[in-house]
Design a protein around this motif. Sequence first.
Motif, PDB file in Angstrom:
ATOM      1  N   ASP A  91       0.858  -1.101   0.034  1.00 37.25           N
ATOM      2  CA  ASP A  91      -0.042   0.032   0.167  1.00 37.25           C
ATOM      3  C   ASP A  91       0.937   1.216   0.030  1.00 37.25           C
ATOM      4  N   PRO A  92       1.596   1.341  -0.919  1.00 37.05           N
ATOM      5  CA  PRO A  92       2.503   2.708  -1.283  1.00 37.05           C
ATOM      6  C   PRO A  92       1.764   3.968  -0.980  1.00 37.05           C
ATOM      7  N   ARG A  93       0.491   4.220  -1.588  1.00 36.87           N
ATOM      8  CA  ARG A  93      -0.263   5.469  -1.354  1.00 36.87           C
ATOM      9  C   ARG A  93      -0.856   5.648   0.058  1.00 36.87           C
ATOM     10  N   GLY A  94      -0.954   4.496   0.870  1.00 38.23           N
ATOM     11  CA  GLY A  94      -1.416   4.509   2.257  1.00 38.23           C
ATOM     12  C   GLY A  94       0.007   4.956   3.011  1.00 38.23           C
ATOM     13  N   ALA A  95       1.180   4.315   2.474  1.00 35.71           N
ATOM     14  CA  ALA A  95       2.415   4.850   3.200  1.00 35.71           C
ATOM     15  C   ALA A  95       2.505   5.910   2.972  1.00 35.71           C
ATOM     16  N   LEU A  96       2.394   6.828   1.827  1.00 36.05           N
ATOM     17  CA  LEU A  96       2.929   8.254   1.785  1.00 36.05           C
ATOM     18  C   LEU A  96       2.086   9.174   2.791  1.00 36.05           C
ATOM     19  N   LEU A  97       1.038   8.870   3.162  1.00 35.87           N
ATOM     20  CA  LEU A  97       0.556   9.650   4.145  1.00 35.87           C
ATOM     21  C   LEU A  97       1.135   9.745   5.478  1.00 35.87           C
ATOM     22  N   ASP A  98       1.746   8.615   6.031  1.00 36.66           N
ATOM     23  CA  ASP A  98       2.418   8.645   7.153  1.00 36.66           C
ATOM     24  C   ASP A  98       3.887   9.111   6.687  1.00 36.66           C
TER      25      ASP A  98
END
Length: 180
Positions: A91-98
């Motif tokens: 989940d790289p997009r979710g990762a970018l939030l953090d």
Amino acid sequence: LGDPAKGLADVHLAVRIDGNCSCAYDILGADPSRVYADAKYAWVYAWRGGIHRRLERWEAAFKDLDHALELDPGCFWARAGRGELNSAQGDPRGALLDLDRASAELPGYLEAHVWRGNALCKIKKCAQARLAFERALALDPSHVWGLIGLGVCLDHSGKKEASKSYFERARQLAPALFEA
């Protein structure tokens, strides 16, 4: 105490001293009900989450990192760790939030920049990934994963000659990574 750079330096020193953080398990075993609700122990859960991640115990890693952030939303290295974990789990997009937030909270945390670069590569945002790797290398020009990441970005953007020097430097620093 409002000094995240000093806190991060202490974490890095502690990892060098005890990579399995046996003290975290001692603290968690001492009085779990008191520790579980005390924000000053967020680091214990963050650290144990990192250990779980390294051992590929994904669910336990998410649980501990999430709890660390519940206790202390400003625990930037727990946030970065959760971002890297999300990326590793697809989940790289979710990762970018953090990772975006962690790198903004402490721009000197070079792993957050490297992990951010990796996540950006996974979603084909090579120009942004290149900037993330360059930020990491500005902090530590000998960071192997930063060198490899920047080499990959350059290679993918058609700058194969430029990428070679980054791969060669990484090979010199960590030859075992390149043995096949």
